[in-house]
Design a protein around this motif. Structure first.
Motif, PDB file in Angstrom:
ATOM      1  N   PHE A   1       5.547  -4.950 -12.906  1.00  0.00           N
ATOM      2  CA  PHE A   1       4.537  -5.200 -11.805  1.00  0.00           C
ATOM      3  C   PHE A   1       3.273  -4.654 -11.876  1.00  0.00           C
ATOM      4  O   PHE A   1       2.231  -4.976 -11.278  1.00  0.00           O
ATOM      5  N   GLY A   2       3.135  -3.575 -12.983  1.00  0.00           N
ATOM      6  CA  GLY A   2       1.927  -2.925 -13.096  1.00  0.00           C
ATOM      7  C   GLY A   2       0.618  -3.961 -13.401  1.00  0.00           C
ATOM      8  O   GLY A   2       0.610  -4.778 -14.114  1.00  0.00           O
ATOM      9  N   GLY A   3      -0.394  -3.713 -12.940  1.00  0.00           N
ATOM     10  CA  GLY A   3      -1.418  -4.398 -12.775  1.00  0.00           C
ATOM     11  C   GLY A   3      -1.736  -5.728 -11.999  1.00  0.00           C
ATOM     12  O   GLY A   3      -2.513  -6.368 -11.663  1.00  0.00           O
ATOM     13  N   ASP A   4      -0.635  -5.944 -11.008  1.00  0.00           N
ATOM     14  CA  ASP A   4      -0.196  -6.941 -10.151  1.00  0.00           C
ATOM     15  C   ASP A   4       0.294  -6.352  -8.924  1.00  0.00           C
ATOM     16  O   ASP A   4       1.287  -7.164  -8.373  1.00  0.00           O
ATOM     17  N   VAL A   5      -0.087  -5.321  -8.397  1.00  0.00           N
ATOM     18  CA  VAL A   5       0.450  -5.078  -7.116  1.00  0.00           C
ATOM     19  C   VAL A   5      -0.550  -4.849  -5.925  1.00  0.00           C
ATOM     20  O   VAL A   5      -1.664  -4.613  -6.138  1.00  0.00           O
ATOM     21  N   GLU A   6      -0.135  -5.454  -4.954  1.00  0.00           N
ATOM     22  CA  GLU A   6      -1.288  -5.286  -3.717  1.00  0.00           C
ATOM     23  C   GLU A   6      -1.474  -3.820  -3.219  1.00  0.00           C
ATOM     24  O   GLU A   6      -0.302  -3.159  -2.972  1.00  0.00           O
ATOM     25  N   ALA A   7      -2.500  -3.384  -3.405  1.00  0.00           N
ATOM     26  CA  ALA A   7      -2.702  -1.945  -3.356  1.00  0.00           C
ATOM     27  C   ALA A   7      -2.782  -1.647  -1.388  1.00  0.00           C
ATOM     28  O   ALA A   7      -3.621  -2.312  -0.881  1.00  0.00           O
ATOM     29  N   ILE A   8      -2.000  -1.050  -1.219  1.00  0.00           N
ATOM     30  CA  ILE A   8      -1.899  -0.503   0.142  1.00  0.00           C
ATOM     31  C   ILE A   8      -2.403   0.949   0.422  1.00  0.00           C
ATOM     32  O   ILE A   8      -2.262   1.938  -0.358  1.00  0.00           O
ATOM     33  N   ASP A   9      -2.998   1.270   1.492  1.00  0.00           N
ATOM     34  CA  ASP A   9      -3.681   2.444   1.868  1.00  0.00           C
ATOM     35  C   ASP A   9      -2.902   3.696   1.432  1.00  0.00           C
ATOM     36  O   ASP A   9      -1.527   3.580   1.669  1.00  0.00           O
ATOM     37  N   HIS A  10      -3.178   4.608   1.076  1.00  0.00           N
ATOM     38  CA  HIS A  10      -2.730   5.806   0.448  1.00  0.00           C
ATOM     39  C   HIS A  10      -1.912   6.483   1.807  1.00  0.00           C
ATOM     40  O   HIS A  10      -0.780   7.345   1.549  1.00  0.00           O
ATOM     41  N   ARG A  11      -2.469   6.205   2.985  1.00  0.00           N
ATOM     42  CA  ARG A  11      -1.977   6.891   3.979  1.00  0.00           C
ATOM     43  C   ARG A  11      -0.244   6.633   4.302  1.00  0.00           C
ATOM     44  O   ARG A  11       0.540   7.363   4.798  1.00  0.00           O
ATOM     45  N   TRP A  12       0.066   5.538   3.717  1.00  0.00           N
ATOM     46  CA  TRP A  12       1.468   4.889   3.715  1.00  0.00           C
ATOM     47  C   TRP A  12       2.387   5.486   2.617  1.00  0.00           C
ATOM     48  O   TRP A  12       3.636   5.298   2.641  1.00  0.00           O
ATOM     49  N   ASN A  13       2.003   6.686   1.895  1.00  0.00           N
ATOM     50  CA  ASN A  13       2.809   7.460   0.875  1.00  0.00           C
ATOM     51  C   ASN A  13       2.461   8.690   0.506  1.00  0.00           C
ATOM     52  O   ASN A  13       1.590   8.708  -0.607  1.00  0.00           O
ATOM     53  N   GLN A  14       2.450   9.869   1.311  1.00  0.00           N
ATOM     54  CA  GLN A  14       2.205  10.873   0.930  1.00  0.00           C
ATOM     55  C   GLN A  14       3.382  11.615   0.232  1.00  0.00           C
ATOM     56  O   GLN A  14       4.171  12.317   0.912  1.00  0.00           O
ATOM     57  N   HIS A  15       3.234  11.307  -0.999  1.00  0.00           N
ATOM     58  CA  HIS A  15       4.675  11.568  -1.876  1.00  0.00           C
ATOM     59  C   HIS A  15       4.550  12.937  -2.661  1.00  0.00           C
ATOM     60  O   HIS A  15       3.334  13.626  -2.428  1.00  0.00           O
ATOM     61  N   GLY A  16       5.588  13.434  -3.359  1.00  0.00           N
ATOM     62  CA  GLY A  16       5.494  14.549  -3.972  1.00  0.00           C
ATOM     63  C   GLY A  16       5.813  15.587  -3.066  1.00  0.00           C
ATOM     64  O   GLY A  16       5.538  17.021  -3.699  1.00  0.00           O
ATOM     65  N   LEU A  17       6.150  15.605  -1.783  1.00  0.00           N
ATOM     66  CA  LEU A  17       6.223  16.938  -0.951  1.00  0.00           C
ATOM     67  C   LEU A  17       7.428  17.716  -1.532  1.00  0.00           C
ATOM     68  O   LEU A  17       7.726  18.764  -0.928  1.00  0.00           O
ATOM     69  N   GLY A  18       8.258  17.097  -2.142  1.00  0.00           N
ATOM     70  CA  GLY A  18       9.488  17.899  -2.999  1.00  0.00           C
ATOM     71  C   GLY A  18       9.237  18.414  -4.176  1.00  0.00           C
ATOM     72  O   GLY A  18      10.222  18.958  -4.749  1.00  0.00           O
TER      73      GLY A  18
END
Length: 357
Positions: free
Chosen positions: A290-307
């Protein structure tokens, strides 16, 4: 969402008093001794769960027949895996979704369990019902033999669990009438209305939507052997692929079935078994397909890396800006750190949704 650290402790203590506690029976776990003998022991992992408050629809919500929710496209469909190790995280994630939903009775959860778990699907169903008596959900069983022989070892053992790969098989596991889902990892907390995420349009022929991180070094997710092989690396020819985290995705399962994307992911996993073109579990096949063909969603919906990262359990702060979803991706999990008495500040944002007492 901005909460001062001084409020964190108050939130956590209050959460201990808010929910009545239901006792859950002990489960039997098979254990193999060093001599090869198999015995059974009782596990108290699920000894006590609190019953979550009952959340109701607002006046603007449509009234839907409960028996039709499974196939109703107007319902928010959430897909998650559920297993003994992450059950505490899964229940907290479910709790957060219904708590912040404007129409919590119009949310349906599709929960995927492993066929090799020592806790079977019926027991998991009873556990979820005990915590959420009015929740609309179904527990599905994922046949691990579908993927077991395709998995290559990665940089962290937890990433090699066959259940991690169930997200590639949702279109096969769920009923054909389920045409769209939001997939969430079990170490997430939603602090916004999932209706907003559900309403995002996947433009053109795009099959998945997710927050993209185009500043990340995309090349590092694949080995030198991959990039030096023109037959393999041309998969990105003419594209501008960006890293995205597969722990939060909006997925069009109708398009997924039409494109037969499960088989395309399996193809890359077979290539990986032969040539070692990546090192990071179930993520790279999604990037390849899917790389290069993903619908970009606002970053607010994945504050990742908290672990922390995949090798080190370290504390991280929230990124600047609004937050709709917190994600403890990485080695550290909030329930483990809280129990050990070594929580990170962000773990106190997870604690109010914890139902395991």
């Amino acid at each position: 969402m901005f909460v001062s650290r001084s409020v964190f402790g108050v939130i956590f203590l209050a959460s201990l008093l808010l929910f009545p506690v239901n006792a859950i029976r002990l489960f039997t776990e098979k254990v193999t001794s060093s001599g090869g003998d198999e015995t059974e022991r009782e596990s108290d992992l699920f000894m006590k769960f609190a019953e979550a408050p009952e959340y109701h629809n607002g006046p603007e919500c449509p009234v839907l027949a409960e028996e039709s929710l499974l196939c109703d496209p107007s319902v928010v469909h959430i897909a998650m895996t559920i297993d003994p190790e992450y059950l505490r995280g899964s229940t907290a994630a479910i709790h957060s979704v219904v708590k912040h939903s404007s129409c919590p009775e119009n949310v349906f959860f599709h929960l995927i369990a492993s066929d090799s778990s020592f806790v079977n699907a019926n027991d998991l169903t009873q556990i979820v019902k005990s915590a959420f008596p009015s929740l609309s959900f179904k527990v599905y069983v994922f046949q691990e033999n579908l993927v077991r022989n395709l998995i290559s070892s990665s940089i962290r053992q937890a990433l090699d669990s066959p259940l991690n790969y169930a997200r590639s098989y949702l279109a096969d596991i769920f009923e054909a009438c389920v045409e769209r889902v939001i997939y969430l990892d079990s170490d997430t907390i939603v602090v916004d209305d999932t209706q907003k995420l559900w309403r995002i349009t996947l433009t053109g022929s795009r099959t998945i939507g997710a927050p993209e991180y185009c500043h990340a070094n995309f090349a590092k997710y694949f080995t030198g052997e991959f990039w030096s092989d023109p037959e393999l690396s041309r998969v990105f020819e003419g594209k501008r692929p960006c890293y995205f985290n597969t722990g939060v995705m909006v997925m069009d399962l109708a398009r997924w079935r039409e494109g037969d994307y499960t088989r395309k992911i399996e193809r890359w996993m077979r290539i990986q078994k032969e040539k070692r073109i990546y090192k990071l579990g179930s993520l790279p096949p999604f990037l390849l397909v899917f790389g290069g063909d993903v619908e970009a969603i606002d970053h607010r919906w994945n504050q990742h890396g908290l672990g922390g990262d995949n090798l080190v359990n370290s504390c991280r702060s929230l990124h600047p800006g609004p937050v709709s979803l917190l994600h403890w991706s990485g080695r550290g999990k909030p329930w483990v750190r809280l129990d050990a008495g070594r929580p990170c500040p962000v773990d106190f944002l997870w604690a109010p949704y914890d139902l395991h007492k």
